[in-house]
Write a protein that holds these residues in place. Sequence first.
Motif, PDB file in Angstrom:
ATOM      1  N   LEU A 136       0.923  -1.738   0.357  1.00 15.94           N
ATOM      2  CA  LEU A 136       0.119  -0.003  -0.012  1.00 15.94           C
ATOM      3  C   LEU A 136       1.107   1.363   0.273  1.00 15.94           C
ATOM      4  O   LEU A 136       0.863   2.579  -0.469  1.00 15.94           O
ATOM      5  CB  LEU A 136      -0.606  -0.218   1.325  1.00 15.94           C
ATOM      6  N   LEU A 185      -1.601  -7.018   7.004  1.00 20.75           N
ATOM      7  CA  LEU A 185      -0.337  -6.621   6.822  1.00 20.75           C
ATOM      8  C   LEU A 185       0.482  -8.139   6.996  1.00 20.75           C
ATOM      9  O   LEU A 185       0.186  -8.997   7.477  1.00 20.75           O
ATOM     10  CB  LEU A 185      -0.016  -6.127   8.440  1.00 20.75           C
ATOM     11  N   PRO A 238       2.463  -3.370   4.902  1.00 15.33           N
ATOM     12  CA  PRO A 238       0.956  -3.163   4.700  1.00 15.33           C
ATOM     13  C   PRO A 238      -0.139  -4.188   3.163  1.00 15.33           C
ATOM     14  O   PRO A 238       0.423  -3.035   2.583  1.00 15.33           O
ATOM     15  CB  PRO A 238       0.402  -1.944   5.184  1.00 15.33           C
ATOM     16  N   SER A 242     -20.430   4.323   7.631  1.00 17.11           N
ATOM     17  CA  SER A 242     -19.673   5.046   8.224  1.00 17.11           C
ATOM     18  C   SER A 242     -18.086   5.931   8.067  1.00 17.11           C
ATOM     19  O   SER A 242     -17.742   6.495   9.016  1.00 17.11           O
ATOM     20  CB  SER A 242     -19.350   3.822   9.509  1.00 17.11           C
ATOM     21  N   ASP A 243     -17.507   4.936   7.021  1.00 12.54           N
ATOM     22  CA  ASP A 243     -16.356   5.888   6.753  1.00 12.54           C
ATOM     23  C   ASP A 243     -16.717   6.298   5.513  1.00 12.54           C
ATOM     24  O   ASP A 243     -15.540   6.000   4.036  1.00 12.54           O
ATOM     25  CB  ASP A 243     -14.853   4.445   6.451  1.00 12.54           C
ATOM     26  N   PHE A 244     -17.802   6.227   4.847  1.00  7.34           N
ATOM     27  CA  PHE A 244     -18.287   7.253   3.492  1.00  7.34           C
ATOM     28  C   PHE A 244     -19.596   8.526   3.582  1.00  7.34           C
ATOM     29  O   PHE A 244     -20.267   7.940   4.597  1.00  7.34           O
ATOM     30  CB  PHE A 244     -18.875   6.263   2.596  1.00  7.34           C
ATOM     31  N   LEU A 253      -3.273  -9.579  15.308  1.00  7.47           N
ATOM     32  CA  LEU A 253      -2.119  -9.328  15.474  1.00  7.47           C
ATOM     33  C   LEU A 253      -0.981 -10.624  16.635  1.00  7.47           C
ATOM     34  O   LEU A 253      -1.947 -10.115  17.824  1.00  7.47           O
ATOM     35  CB  LEU A 253      -0.995  -8.034  15.815  1.00  7.47           C
ATOM     36  N   ALA A 282     -14.528   9.717   2.184  1.00  3.95           N
ATOM     37  CA  ALA A 282     -13.686   8.128   2.766  1.00  3.95           C
ATOM     38  C   ALA A 282     -12.518   8.705   3.575  1.00  3.95           C
ATOM     39  O   ALA A 282     -11.796   9.120   3.158  1.00  3.95           O
ATOM     40  CB  ALA A 282     -14.175   7.525   1.745  1.00  3.95           C
ATOM     41  N   ARG A 283     -12.980   7.692   4.392  1.00  4.01           N
ATOM     42  CA  ARG A 283     -11.617   7.085   5.462  1.00  4.01           C
ATOM     43  C   ARG A 283     -11.922   5.663   5.614  1.00  4.01           C
ATOM     44  O   ARG A 283     -12.274   5.203   5.733  1.00  4.01           O
ATOM     45  CB  ARG A 283     -12.002   7.901   6.523  1.00  4.01           C
ATOM     46  N   HIS A 284     -10.878   5.386   5.790  1.00  2.00           N
ATOM     47  CA  HIS A 284     -10.244   3.804   5.267  1.00  2.00           C
ATOM     48  C   HIS A 284      -9.040   3.343   6.897  1.00  2.00           C
ATOM     49  O   HIS A 284      -8.176   3.680   6.558  1.00  2.00           O
ATOM     50  CB  HIS A 284      -9.678   3.324   5.108  1.00  2.00           C
ATOM     51  N   CYS A 285      -9.460   3.227   8.007  1.00  2.00           N
ATOM     52  CA  CYS A 285      -8.255   2.858   8.975  1.00  2.00           C
ATOM     53  C   CYS A 285      -8.876   1.329   9.990  1.00  2.00           C
ATOM     54  O   CYS A 285     -10.590   1.409   9.864  1.00  2.00           O
ATOM     55  CB  CYS A 285      -8.365   4.150   9.892  1.00  2.00           C
ATOM     56  N   GLY A 286      -8.019   1.722  11.033  1.00  2.00           N
ATOM     57  CA  GLY A 286      -8.568   0.181  12.174  1.00  2.00           C
ATOM     58  C   GLY A 286      -7.439  -0.249  12.255  1.00  2.00           C
ATOM     59  O   GLY A 286      -6.496   0.128  12.922  1.00  2.00           O
ATOM     60  N   GLY A 287      -7.514  -1.483  12.680  1.00  2.00           N
ATOM     61  CA  GLY A 287      -6.308  -2.217  13.739  1.00  2.00           C
ATOM     62  C   GLY A 287      -5.812  -3.519  12.740  1.00  2.00           C
ATOM     63  O   GLY A 287      -7.110  -4.559  12.396  1.00  2.00           O
ATOM     64  N   TYR A 288      -4.578  -4.588  13.033  1.00  2.00           N
ATOM     65  CA  TYR A 288      -4.585  -5.757  12.856  1.00  2.00           C
ATOM     66  C   TYR A 288      -5.192  -6.552  13.720  1.00  2.00           C
ATOM     67  O   TYR A 288      -4.463  -6.195  14.573  1.00  2.00           O
ATOM     68  CB  TYR A 288      -2.571  -5.922  12.609  1.00  2.00           C
TER      69      TYR A 288
END
Lengths: 475, 490
Positions: A119, A150, A145, A174-176, A206, A198-204
């Motif tokens: 990415l 990942l 990523p 929620s993200d658009f 792990l 638009a937003r794209h985020c979050g967590g892995y």
Amino acid sequence: MMAGLMLAMLLAARDMFRVDVYPLPDPDAYVFLARADADLVGDVAILNGTAMTVHASGSRGTPLTVQLEPGTSAVDVADVDGDKRAEVVAICGDRILTYVLSPGSPSPQPTEALTRPSLLSAACQRPFPRVLVVYRGGRPLLALPQKDFLELVSLDGTVDSRYGVAFESPTFASDFWAYDSRPPLAGSASSLEWRIGARHCGGYDLPVDLKPGPVSFAWEPFPNAWRRDEGKTLPHSRWPTFPLRVMGEDARQVRYQSPAPPGQETVIRIVEQEKRPQPEGSDIPPGDEFVAGPEHRYPGIMVTPDGDLPDYNHDGYVDLTLWQAPDPGLSVNALTRAISIGTWPLRIAVYLYSPEKKRFDIETVKRIDTEAPVFLFMGGEPVQHCVLRDLNGDGYADCGFRTADKKFSIWLYNDGFADKPDAVTVFPEPIKQVAFRADLNGDGSTNVGFRGEKAMYVLGLAQSGDGKTGTVPVP
Amino acid sequence: MIASIVACMTFGVVFTPQDIDGIRVSAPNPLTGNVRKLFLQTDLDADGQTDLIVAGEAIFQRDGVYYPDQRVRLPEIPSPCWVDAWNGTLYFRTQDRLRVFRWTSGVWQQLGDDPLSGAHESSSPCCGNEKQPVPYRYLYDLDGDGAPEAVFPGRDGLYVYALRNGRYAESALLAVYPSVRIDDTYGASLWPAAQRRLTPVDTWMGCQVAVEGLRVTSIERFSVSGGAVRFRTNRYTLDPAQGFAIDPDKTVSTESGLLPSYVEPLRLHSGDSLSFAGTRVDSLETSVPPSSVLTTSVSADGGTSVQTVRTPSFRVNGSFVDVNGDGRLDMITHTTGLYGGGVRETLVRFLSQTSVEHGISVYLQNAEATFPESPTFRKRLAIDLDQPPVYRSHHALAYYAGGLIDVTGDFNKDGWRDLVVRDRPNRLAIYLSAPQGFGESASAAIHIGPEEAFHIVDVNDDGLSDIVISWSGADERSHSRIYFARRDRP
């Protein structure tokens, strides 16, 4: 003045502290800490576009510089080849490049370590610091990523593992978002127009060995409602909270609030988490509940600097820090007098937690009585750029904050505070923020990074260990 | 309910109050002062009078009045739902369907119910929790054939639905959004080791998109070092012969010069070059007593040059308004009299004076798309803050928030924007304007309760601005009274 660095300009009593100055080529440049050489000391790095400068502790005042390739998106400083020395690792398009940091090499050439799309292959507006190297079993791996996961990849291109992205529960849109602009702004009156994002985020998701340590404590802001008149009616379950212990597990935590009107007092309740059995004949499962202790009131307003949980007497309990100022009254004469003097009395009061009394002890209160510029009171929060950490490495939290437009004063804790500050630093420009608090050289003392428009100012003990000597260069 | 009295009469304007629940508007846009109507206007029963669509109901206008017994429920449509109107016909868009209704012979007649293919990707255009249909503009007659197309923003672009054989069907997906960018706002912590965190790459996309005729404009904003911004504009042309697909040969990209970070695209005139404008309020941190400066900046030549005016003021609404009705937005700056003089004078003012002098300066935009160095005309006002500023009364807070002054209305339809000032907590004063400026004295006054807010909007779509006064009732519902403007004399 050495190569534009280490321009100390400390006016310090006892020569105890020094300030190292790192010029910022651009006010928006990234400043971050890295371990750039073989020692264990943290180094200050500045990334301005593709120009990276590392002020390594071992480089004796000569900064290490790296000119990154155009199109570089992300940068890390880590030992990626296992030679015990850190390299600059950068992603430029599909290429993963490394740069050897060497005092003798003014602008090292990159070595292509691997070609692999990710990415981060997309061009960014400017390169930014990002963790690109992790260690598993002592072996360095590149963390790249991809769209939905990942991947950890060794330098020979072998994929070690992949971990999916665990997004927070996405809801419809929620993200658009697309808000219609009526009447239009950019278009004519009859046009259709939207603001779209638009937003794209979050967590892995792990595994344990890759999970980072706990994040540092963050104070909750007071809800705005409390600033008006609703504070008294809010149940204590909605009050902001801080842990009673500096470290480790404890079933107790502290809830606090300042009832309206603000500025008069802070109310504290210590709550304890207890196991709640399943009520007989009920479907409610057993769980935890908080049992609140009695209410205690303290004069003043809580001082809540970012990430600081002060323990002044080194007993493992967080202590209470409050500020107070006398009310000038609403008379023209009183206010004119205050303004013409230019400063106003400010008291910092520290209440130590007493495990025996199970409350913050009002009888052993420690105070700092000083003055602060009147303009700092106008915004309602006169204690600014505050640091409540161990600054001299003696194990006790100390107290430092802005006492004038460009002045930072430190009171060291020694079973109380001295009448006057133990150290005063005058910066050549207004400070925008405290950028970091970190023990850079591992001696237990905190270094404080102050960010201005033109430079980073890093305050720390003058010489590790003795706490007595220090340079007092004049700017 | 119609109030039994005529509120006031001016030289040319009469205001008639009517209570109409459900008339809601947004907060004004700080730049233009315009509010967004949270209701729709259309002539549902073809009687030549504009009817209103509010909160799940239609209100018919009869003889110039919106009677309470002339309200009917809208058709039952599952929520979330977005409603738009076209020539008296209502279009209800849900997540996967487009339903069309018309009021015929006293009942709602369904004219269409078409699936929206790809609508699952089209996502929510706005808040999805409303129980009532949300007014939202998506109808536009792209090709000028009299039948509107429906244009919905979706995740991948604008979805165009066109009427074919009496049914709405997907016609084109317009990929007009800019590329997704990596959010590099915050760099990661690289040291100490415990703070090295593996986080996904945060990405975002943001743009302003306008559809106008067969042209779609997409504007993207870039931050540049030093706090400046740059705007990249892509203009796409749609080909109606190809189902409104983008004609790739006609796409034009431009980039603005460097601009202050607080400006945004704003249509200042009918010219082709994009214009930008913005305001910023700076609190002077070290000034005692605290003061603030309003910076108003404008670039009418695509960002090549920027004109800036600084005045001592708080936030205002409506810095760019077409004051003289020539199709060009004019610049309005404000000056508060709260500051000025020495420390003692300022303190006396803050502690004891209940009235504040306020200045409004109008800079008319000329044909060359520039603004004069000095104001074309000025207006000085005295505003009663109810209490000295130090007590931060409700009225004083509204003054600091720019809520007491409005220059967006034209109450007598003469093309000149008139001035409304809430110069006392319980009074709205209306100053009609003319080529020589705002009137010397108020032409009319309207009573307003201390807890009430006012906005200017043309509710009945007759071309004369009306005054909407809204308040929350004991039932916690929003209520509104509309003062309809009517020309008294030719």
